[in-house]
Design a protein around this motif. Structure first.
Motif, PDB file in Angstrom:
ATOM      1  N   PRO A   1      22.291  19.465  36.345  1.00 32.68           N
ATOM      2  CA  PRO A   1      23.599  19.695  36.519  1.00 32.68           C
ATOM      3  C   PRO A   1      24.815  18.630  36.073  1.00 32.68           C
ATOM      4  N   GLU A   2      24.277  17.305  36.534  1.00 30.11           N
ATOM      5  CA  GLU A   2      25.214  16.290  35.958  1.00 30.11           C
ATOM      6  C   GLU A   2      25.266  16.139  34.496  1.00 30.11           C
ATOM      7  N   GLU A   3      24.295  16.627  33.824  1.00 27.79           N
ATOM      8  CA  GLU A   3      24.342  16.530  32.466  1.00 27.79           C
ATOM      9  C   GLU A   3      24.985  17.635  31.703  1.00 27.79           C
ATOM     10  N   THR A   4      24.657  18.730  32.516  1.00 23.89           N
ATOM     11  CA  THR A   4      25.455  20.165  32.012  1.00 23.89           C
ATOM     12  C   THR A   4      26.919  19.694  32.086  1.00 23.89           C
ATOM     13  N   GLU A   5      27.535  19.239  33.233  1.00 17.62           N
ATOM     14  CA  GLU A   5      28.921  18.979  33.589  1.00 17.62           C
ATOM     15  C   GLU A   5      29.478  17.958  32.383  1.00 17.62           C
ATOM     16  N   ARG A   6      28.597  16.844  32.183  1.00 18.79           N
ATOM     17  CA  ARG A   6      29.200  16.183  31.031  1.00 18.79           C
ATOM     18  C   ARG A   6      29.170  16.787  29.835  1.00 18.79           C
ATOM     19  N   LEU A   7      28.245  17.431  29.441  1.00 13.23           N
ATOM     20  CA  LEU A   7      28.401  18.088  28.078  1.00 13.23           C
ATOM     21  C   LEU A   7      29.364  19.216  28.007  1.00 13.23           C
ATOM     22  N   LEU A   8      29.598  19.811  29.152  1.00  7.26           N
ATOM     23  CA  LEU A   8      30.781  20.789  29.155  1.00  7.26           C
ATOM     24  C   LEU A   8      32.124  20.450  28.860  1.00  7.26           C
ATOM     25  N   ASN A   9      32.415  19.072  29.646  1.00 10.23           N
ATOM     26  CA  ASN A   9      33.607  18.459  29.724  1.00 10.23           C
ATOM     27  C   ASN A   9      33.871  18.001  28.241  1.00 10.23           C
TER      28      ASN A   9
ATOM     29  N   VAL B   1      36.265  23.144  33.388  1.00  6.72           N
ATOM     30  CA  VAL B   1      34.796  23.127  34.045  1.00  6.72           C
ATOM     31  C   VAL B   1      35.157  23.336  35.518  1.00  6.72           C
ATOM     32  N   TRP B   2      34.348  24.048  36.191  1.00  8.44           N
ATOM     33  CA  TRP B   2      34.223  23.919  37.941  1.00  8.44           C
ATOM     34  C   TRP B   2      32.804  23.650  38.239  1.00  8.44           C
ATOM     35  N   THR B   3      32.625  23.163  39.263  1.00 11.25           N
ATOM     36  CA  THR B   3      31.342  22.799  39.660  1.00 11.25           C
ATOM     37  C   THR B   3      31.214  23.420  41.305  1.00 11.25           C
ATOM     38  N   THR B   4      31.759  24.319  41.568  1.00  8.63           N
ATOM     39  CA  THR B   4      31.544  24.863  43.051  1.00  8.63           C
ATOM     40  C   THR B   4      29.992  25.136  43.202  1.00  8.63           C
ATOM     41  N   GLY B   5      29.338  25.443  42.102  1.00  7.84           N
ATOM     42  CA  GLY B   5      27.800  25.954  42.258  1.00  7.84           C
ATOM     43  C   GLY B   5      27.034  24.759  41.980  1.00  7.84           C
ATOM     44  N   ALA B   6      27.519  23.490  41.999  1.00  7.98           N
ATOM     45  CA  ALA B   6      26.669  22.429  41.437  1.00  7.98           C
ATOM     46  C   ALA B   6      25.580  22.376  42.375  1.00  7.98           C
TER      47      ALA B   6
END
Length: 473
Positions: A65-73, A79-84
């Motif tokens: 998830p943290e890598e997915t968030e970085r790529l999406l940013n 980007v939102w992370t409520t389901g992280a």
């Protein structure tokens, strides 16, 4: 991928699904970072069924998830992370919402509905934990590769619902999947395979561990599906309905061979399916409109069966059930109002109402939306097999609607209100706020409904008479 899908067909299927430019772009973004990305779930299923058209795209990835968030940013507009904490990162770009979840291989503790989140290494592990084989297909992007380890494509072709694992495991992980089984029957006009149906019947009691809100949401989705009646049948046949909407199962009253009356259950499902699919409130009201019949049924000499006041009893029962399922208060009131009023039209065909009766009918509906719904429910409730009678009743509803429109034009019926408001009544009679003001206003409203529009002078004359009768003058 199953052995039945040849390489050439596999490439063709992958190409059919991988038609979303954003998916290819995102796939290249993840591939450049050394991660796999797959279109999964409903996106794959619905694209195979209907072609391109998805507004939201679901993905599974090898990235954490943290890598997915970085790529999406670096790619998305937002980007939102409520389901992280469950491995899901969501994003929005170019009017498209994407949800990207890390491969999952969850474990459930016995008796718990909350999984211990465990990330997997392979797409096949992730697909194995999904609810049904038709939702356990994936297409890799940007180089399309079709993945179907559990035969979901053939099940989709055969309109069959199976679980990737044995159903006891799948339903044990999340009992709500048994209700989703019924929902997908309605969505796809499909049939559960026998192991899934039998497991749902044995495990129905497990629904008691599921929150009422989640059950409510599945019921909402089911009643607006193309084959909703078929899905409701699955709920009732397996005993699932008994765990959260027993009133629907109870409509299957034992039919007395001497006292003939129509099948209330079959009739209720027919009424529901005759209502527009895009109005969930109306469809719920249609499903529940006769639930007051079982407790009010009475047999009489000569084979007559009556259900006196079943609309009142049914509205009361529906209110209790809908509150238990945590429906919003305004929706409860709308549904129960339709149930309580669904017999109001009866008798109009024999003796059309006065203008006063039409005004009261509109006033009691409360809004144009509810008026439309009640008329739709009235039409849907005409399920008689007597074609002549059905046409007569339909023409009567047409006549009522025409009269409503005529009165609206003549009197602005949708704005019916007393000629005087509460402040004017208090000033004229020198009253303080209280019940008497409400009684006076209700008297003026009744007069407005009976007599039509009136002037202020006429209203004050009525108010004088009313006040004298109560010793206020």
């Amino acid at each position: 991928m199953t052995a039945e899908v040849a390489d050439s067909q596999q490439r063709q299927l992958a190409t059919m699904v991988a038609v979303y430019p954003l998916a290819d772009e995102l796939g290249e973004w993840f591939a450049a970072a050394g991660h796999e990305l797959y279109l999964v779930g409903g996106t794959v299923r619905d694209t195979l069924l209907h072609g391109p058209g998805a507004q939201d795209l679901d993905f599974a990835t090898s990235a954490r998830p943290e890598e997915t968030e970085r790529l999406l940013n670096g790619w998305a507009d937002h980007v939102w992370t409520t389901g992280a904490r469950f491995g899901t990162i969501s994003a929005w770009r170019d009017d498209t919402v994407v949800e990207i979840t890390t491969f999952r291989a969850d474990r459930y503790e016995p008796g718990s509905r909350h999984p211990e989140v465990v990330y997997g290494e392979r797409i096949e592990e992730d697909l194995a934990r999904r609810d049904f084989t038709i939702n356990a297909m994936a297409v890799q992007v940007p180089e399309p590769r079709f993945v179907d380890p559990f035969g979901g494509l053939q099940d989709l072709r055969d309109s069959r619902l199976r679980t990737p694992q044995v159903p006891e495991v799948s339903f044990g992980d999340d009992p709500l999947r048994m209700v989703r089984l019924a929902r997908f029957v309605g969505v796809l006009d499909a049939e559960p395979d026998e192991p899934a149906r039998a497991a749902a019947e044995r495990m129905a009691v497990e629904l008691d561990t599921v929150s009422r809100e989640r059950l409510r949401d599945e019921l909402d989705k089911l009643v607006v599906t193309p084959a909703a009646a078929k899905g409701i049948d699955v709920l009732c046949d397996t005993g699932l309905a008994d765990r959260f909407v027993p009133e629907v199962s109870d409509l299957r009253m034992e039919r007395d061979p001497i006292h003939h009356h129509k099948d209330v259950y079959t009739h209720s499902l027919a009424v529901m399916e005759r209502c527009p699919r895009d109005d969930r409130i109306l469809r719920l009201a249609a499903l529940l409109h006769d639930i007051g019949k079982p407790p009010t049924r009475e047999f009489h000499a000569g084979g007559k069966v009556t259900f006196h006041h079943h609309e009142v009893v049914g509205a009361r029962m529906a209110r209790q059930r809908l509150k238990e399922l945590r429906y919003p208060g305004d929706e409860v009131e709308k549904i129960c109002q339709l149930i309580a009023m669904h017999l109001r039209f009866h008798g109009y065909a024999d003796q059309p109402w006065s203008d006063s009766g039409v005004r009261r009918y509109v006033r009691d509906c409360g809004s144009d939306e509810q008026l439309w719904r009640l008329n739709q429910l009235t039409r849907a409730d005409i399920t008689t097999q007597n074609k002549k009678k059905a046409r007569w009743l339909e023409r009567s509803v047409d006549h009522l609607e025409a009269r409503i429109e005529q009165l609206k034009e003549e009197e602005e019926l949708s704005r019916i209100r007393p000629a005087l408001d509460g402040n004017e009544i208090m000033r004229y009679l020198d009253l303080q706020p209280g019940p008497l003001v409400g009684e006076a206003r209700e008297m003026l409203l009744d007069a407005r409904l009976d007599q039509g529009p009136m002037s202020e002078e006429e209203a004050y004359a009525l108010l004088d008479q009313w006040a004298q009768e109560r010793g206020l003058r």
